[in-house]
Design a protein around this motif. Structure first.
Motif, PDB file in Angstrom:
ATOM      1  N   TYR A 182      40.318  50.985  77.834  1.00  0.00           N
ATOM      2  CA  TYR A 182      41.097  52.232  77.863  1.00  0.00           C
ATOM      3  C   TYR A 182      42.166  52.118  78.952  1.00  0.00           C
ATOM      4  O   TYR A 182      42.071  52.752  79.997  1.00  0.00           O
ATOM      5  CB  TYR A 182      40.150  53.398  78.134  1.00  0.00           C
ATOM      6  CG  TYR A 182      40.732  54.775  77.908  1.00  0.00           C
ATOM      7  CD1 TYR A 182      41.426  55.082  76.742  1.00  0.00           C
ATOM      8  CD2 TYR A 182      40.550  55.785  78.843  1.00  0.00           C
ATOM      9  CE1 TYR A 182      41.934  56.358  76.528  1.00  0.00           C
ATOM     10  CE2 TYR A 182      41.058  57.061  78.635  1.00  0.00           C
ATOM     11  CZ  TYR A 182      41.750  57.340  77.471  1.00  0.00           C
ATOM     12  OH  TYR A 182      42.255  58.601  77.256  1.00  0.00           O
ATOM     13  N   ARG A 185      48.513  56.315  77.905  1.00  0.00           N
ATOM     14  CA  ARG A 185      47.323  56.783  77.184  1.00  0.00           C
ATOM     15  C   ARG A 185      47.175  58.298  77.283  1.00  0.00           C
ATOM     16  O   ARG A 185      47.588  58.921  78.262  1.00  0.00           O
ATOM     17  CB  ARG A 185      46.077  56.077  77.712  1.00  0.00           C
ATOM     18  CG  ARG A 185      45.677  56.522  79.094  1.00  0.00           C
ATOM     19  CD  ARG A 185      44.461  55.767  79.590  1.00  0.00           C
ATOM     20  NE  ARG A 185      44.044  56.325  80.868  1.00  0.00           N
ATOM     21  CZ  ARG A 185      43.414  55.621  81.805  1.00  0.00           C
ATOM     22  NH1 ARG A 185      43.129  54.344  81.608  1.00  0.00           N
ATOM     23  NH2 ARG A 185      43.060  56.205  82.928  1.00  0.00           N
ATOM     24  N   ASP A 186      46.564  58.863  76.255  1.00  0.00           N
ATOM     25  CA  ASP A 186      46.287  60.299  76.182  1.00  0.00           C
ATOM     26  C   ASP A 186      47.544  61.144  76.349  1.00  0.00           C
ATOM     27  O   ASP A 186      47.480  62.288  76.796  1.00  0.00           O
ATOM     28  CB  ASP A 186      45.230  60.700  77.225  1.00  0.00           C
ATOM     29  CG  ASP A 186      44.613  62.071  76.935  1.00  0.00           C
ATOM     30  OD1 ASP A 186      44.477  62.421  75.751  1.00  0.00           O
ATOM     31  OD2 ASP A 186      44.297  62.792  77.898  1.00  0.00           O
ATOM     32  N   ASP A 202      42.314  56.671  71.086  1.00  0.00           N
ATOM     33  CA  ASP A 202      43.546  57.457  70.898  1.00  0.00           C
ATOM     34  C   ASP A 202      44.814  56.611  70.848  1.00  0.00           C
ATOM     35  O   ASP A 202      45.909  57.166  70.767  1.00  0.00           O
ATOM     36  CB  ASP A 202      43.716  58.528  71.993  1.00  0.00           C
ATOM     37  CG  ASP A 202      42.653  59.599  71.948  1.00  0.00           C
ATOM     38  OD1 ASP A 202      41.960  59.699  70.921  1.00  0.00           O
ATOM     39  OD2 ASP A 202      42.501  60.332  72.934  1.00  0.00           O
ATOM     40  N   SER A 203      44.691  55.298  70.865  1.00  0.00           N
ATOM     41  CA  SER A 203      45.900  54.465  70.897  1.00  0.00           C
ATOM     42  C   SER A 203      46.706  54.559  69.615  1.00  0.00           C
ATOM     43  O   SER A 203      47.949  54.495  69.639  1.00  0.00           O
ATOM     44  CB  SER A 203      45.524  53.001  71.163  1.00  0.00           C
ATOM     45  OG  SER A 203      44.642  52.510  70.167  1.00  0.00           O
ATOM     46  N   LEU A 226      47.047  58.813  68.500  1.00  0.00           N
ATOM     47  CA  LEU A 226      47.905  59.586  69.399  1.00  0.00           C
ATOM     48  C   LEU A 226      48.999  58.671  69.947  1.00  0.00           C
ATOM     49  O   LEU A 226      48.986  58.264  71.103  1.00  0.00           O
ATOM     50  CB  LEU A 226      47.076  60.187  70.537  1.00  0.00           C
ATOM     51  CG  LEU A 226      47.717  61.306  71.361  1.00  0.00           C
ATOM     52  CD1 LEU A 226      48.092  62.491  70.475  1.00  0.00           C
ATOM     53  CD2 LEU A 226      46.777  61.754  72.463  1.00  0.00           C
ATOM     54  N   ASP A 272      41.181  52.078  66.610  1.00  0.00           N
ATOM     55  CA  ASP A 272      41.147  53.534  66.635  1.00  0.00           C
ATOM     56  C   ASP A 272      41.600  54.146  65.313  1.00  0.00           C
ATOM     57  O   ASP A 272      42.729  53.933  64.874  1.00  0.00           O
ATOM     58  CB  ASP A 272      42.062  54.014  67.771  1.00  0.00           C
ATOM     59  CG  ASP A 272      42.290  55.517  67.762  1.00  0.00           C
ATOM     60  OD1 ASP A 272      41.327  56.250  67.478  1.00  0.00           O
ATOM     61  OD2 ASP A 272      43.430  55.935  68.058  1.00  0.00           O
ATOM     62  N   GLY A 329      40.842  57.653  64.917  1.00  0.00           N
ATOM     63  CA  GLY A 329      40.712  59.088  65.136  1.00  0.00           C
ATOM     64  C   GLY A 329      39.419  59.642  64.566  1.00  0.00           C
ATOM     65  O   GLY A 329      38.353  59.064  64.751  1.00  0.00           O
ATOM     66  N   TRP A 367      41.331  65.204  62.104  1.00  0.00           N
ATOM     67  CA  TRP A 367      42.602  64.933  62.768  1.00  0.00           C
ATOM     68  C   TRP A 367      43.609  64.429  61.746  1.00  0.00           C
ATOM     69  O   TRP A 367      44.206  65.193  61.005  1.00  0.00           O
ATOM     70  CB  TRP A 367      42.352  63.930  63.899  1.00  0.00           C
ATOM     71  CG  TRP A 367      43.451  63.774  64.903  1.00  0.00           C
ATOM     72  CD1 TRP A 367      44.712  64.288  64.863  1.00  0.00           C
ATOM     73  CD2 TRP A 367      43.354  63.037  66.127  1.00  0.00           C
ATOM     74  NE1 TRP A 367      45.416  63.916  65.974  1.00  0.00           N
ATOM     75  CE2 TRP A 367      44.609  63.156  66.779  1.00  0.00           C
ATOM     76  CE3 TRP A 367      42.339  62.295  66.737  1.00  0.00           C
ATOM     77  CZ2 TRP A 367      44.870  62.540  68.010  1.00  0.00           C
ATOM     78  CZ3 TRP A 367      42.600  61.691  67.958  1.00  0.00           C
ATOM     79  CH2 TRP A 367      43.852  61.819  68.586  1.00  0.00           C
ATOM     80  N   ASN A 427      34.431  62.786  70.410  1.00  0.00           N
ATOM     81  CA  ASN A 427      34.588  64.029  69.667  1.00  0.00           C
ATOM     82  C   ASN A 427      33.259  64.516  69.124  1.00  0.00           C
ATOM     83  O   ASN A 427      32.193  63.989  69.473  1.00  0.00           O
ATOM     84  CB  ASN A 427      35.642  63.882  68.570  1.00  0.00           C
ATOM     85  CG  ASN A 427      36.453  65.154  68.410  1.00  0.00           C
ATOM     86  OD1 ASN A 427      36.033  66.085  67.726  1.00  0.00           O
ATOM     87  ND2 ASN A 427      37.616  65.200  69.053  1.00  0.00           N
ATOM     88  N   TRP A 445      38.034  70.112  71.097  1.00  0.00           N
ATOM     89  CA  TRP A 445      37.578  68.775  71.506  1.00  0.00           C
ATOM     90  C   TRP A 445      37.203  68.727  72.980  1.00  0.00           C
ATOM     91  O   TRP A 445      36.640  67.734  73.452  1.00  0.00           O
ATOM     92  CB  TRP A 445      38.687  67.748  71.264  1.00  0.00           C
ATOM     93  CG  TRP A 445      39.976  68.147  71.931  1.00  0.00           C
ATOM     94  CD1 TRP A 445      40.987  68.885  71.385  1.00  0.00           C
ATOM     95  CD2 TRP A 445      40.382  67.875  73.278  1.00  0.00           C
ATOM     96  NE1 TRP A 445      41.993  69.086  72.293  1.00  0.00           N
ATOM     97  CE2 TRP A 445      41.648  68.475  73.472  1.00  0.00           C
ATOM     98  CE3 TRP A 445      39.803  67.177  74.330  1.00  0.00           C
ATOM     99  CZ2 TRP A 445      42.343  68.398  74.675  1.00  0.00           C
ATOM    100  CZ3 TRP A 445      40.486  67.106  75.534  1.00  0.00           C
ATOM    101  CH2 TRP A 445      41.744  67.715  75.699  1.00  0.00           C
TER     102      TRP A 445
END
Length: 385
Positions: free
Chosen positions: A104, A109-110, A148-149, A152, A192, A194, A198, A225, A308
């Motif tokens: 991560y 990120r995020d 989330d890469s 998101l 990833d 999700g 989503w 999640n 979430w």
């Protein structure tokens, strides 16, 4: 696109060597690895014992003794990452267990929100991945690559320019990690995707393809999640089927998504996809906190419910195992560390308290004693006596 072989067994070790353009290593053969717990977990257990709450203390102890992921997030001295990874994979090897490593550290990120951070740029990220790979070496590991890469992207949160520079960099960064890690003889990589609440199947499949999913074992669902097992299994089947359809030249826009009528979606799969798990990408699912399924808040009460983010009254989910009973689902995993906060949730209010809890939540990644008790008390299946 050469796709993937099936999985058997009850828990944990990757096996086999990949052929060119293929990852047929399966997480089966031994138990999954249990890392040392967050030190604050032991503090909570001691406090519960002192308070005479022995049942809760025992439940928390059982929770932290359950196999779960080890997160490497780039915080601290990155020059030490090789040794930190090596220590985990060697400890797991001594215990004849498969470690689950969650990486991560991707730049941006995020979307620079609660879990903001990551490498400063692509070059720094690639160097970090190189060190991670050297730490793993020839040992066995299951890698959850960058939560989330793909679900998101920088373009999803207004961080990119008109040319899509940062989004292109994100794909290059994930692609580099895929190439580097899948070259290791004992490492199995998942990307990833999700979760079922989503992105649509039609949205996430092109992202997986762009990131190089055909070089990996497949994808992971529900990291950090709270979706239900049933909808995740269905979503995973649809994503896998759509990836196979696209590998044969089909357009992912034509695939059924999770909001189709189930009978219509199955009829489409039967007509367009060969139902052979050996030829489809597989997936793993984070079941750590989905025992009670998703939280359904009162949207009139919370301008932005953030369902979430530390939702109340959730419970631990299925225990980690590779015996899922689903030929496409390689494992139920505890990717998110149960008990660690999702962030300081405000739900669209000015705060500073979380209005759903009447308190200030701990920052992302810190131990959350109140949530811990909810998770163990509401676990489904229940923690064994």
């Amino acid at each position: 696109m050469v796709l993937l072989a099936g999985t058997t067994g009850t828990a944990g070790a990757a096996a086999g060597s990949p052929e060119a353009g293929k990852d047929d290593r399966r997480p089966s053969g031994t138990r999954l690895y249990t890392p040392p717990a967050n030190p604050d977990a032991y503090d909570q257990i001691r406090e519960l014992v002192r308070a005479g709450k022995h049942k809760d203390a025992l439940a928390v102890a059982r929770m932290v003794r359950t196999p779960q992921s080890v997160w490497f997030n780039g915080r601290g001295d990155d020059s030490l990452i090789r040794g930190e990874v090596r220590e985990v994979v060697r400890d797991a090897a001594r215990k004849r267990a498969l470690p689950v490593l969650t990486l991560y550290n991707v730049p941006g990120r995020d979307c620079s929100q609660y879990s903001a951070g990551g490498a400063a740029d692509t070059a720094e990220y690639q160097a970090w991945i190189d060190e991670v790979a050297k730490g793993i070496g020839k040992k066995k590991a299951l890698v959850i690559l960058e939560p989330d890469s793909l679900a998101l992207l920088p373009s999803d949160c207004g961080q990119d320019d008109e040319e899509g520079t940062l989004t292109a960099a994100r794909y290059a960064e994930v692609g580099y990690a895929v190439d580097t890690l899948t070259a290791l003889p004992g490492t199995t990589v998942y990307l990833d995707a999700g979760h079922s609440g989503w992105h649509s199947v039609n949205s996430i499949v092109p992202r997986l393809i762009e990131a190089g999913v055909e070089k990996t074992r497949g994808f992971y669902l529900n990291a950090s999640n709270y979706r239900s097992d049933e909808e995740l299994a269905r979503y995973g089947e649809l994503v896998s089927g759509c990836l196979e359809y696209a590998a044969g030249g089909g357009d992912p826009a034509d695939c059924p998504n999770q909001w189709w009528d189930q009978e219509d979606a199955q009829a489409w799969l039967d007509e367009n996809v060969t139902p052979d798990p050996a030829d489809q990408p597989h997936f793993v699912t984070d079941t750590s906190r989905n025992g009670q399924g998703p939280w359904t808040p009162d949207t009139d009460q919370y301008p932005d419910p953030q369902e979430w983010c530390n939702p109340p009254d959730r419970g631990l989910g299925k225990r980690p195992t590779t015996a899922t009973g689903d030929p496409l689902n390689d494992a139920h995993l505890w990717i998110k560390i149960p008990g660690e906060s999702d962030g300081e949730c405000l739900r669209g209010t000015e705060g500073p308290e979380d209005p759903a809890r009447g308190m200030i939540d701990p920052p992302a990644g810190q131990w959350f004693p109140q949530q811990v008790l909810e998770l163990v008390r509401n676990a489904e299946p229940p923690l064994r006596p």
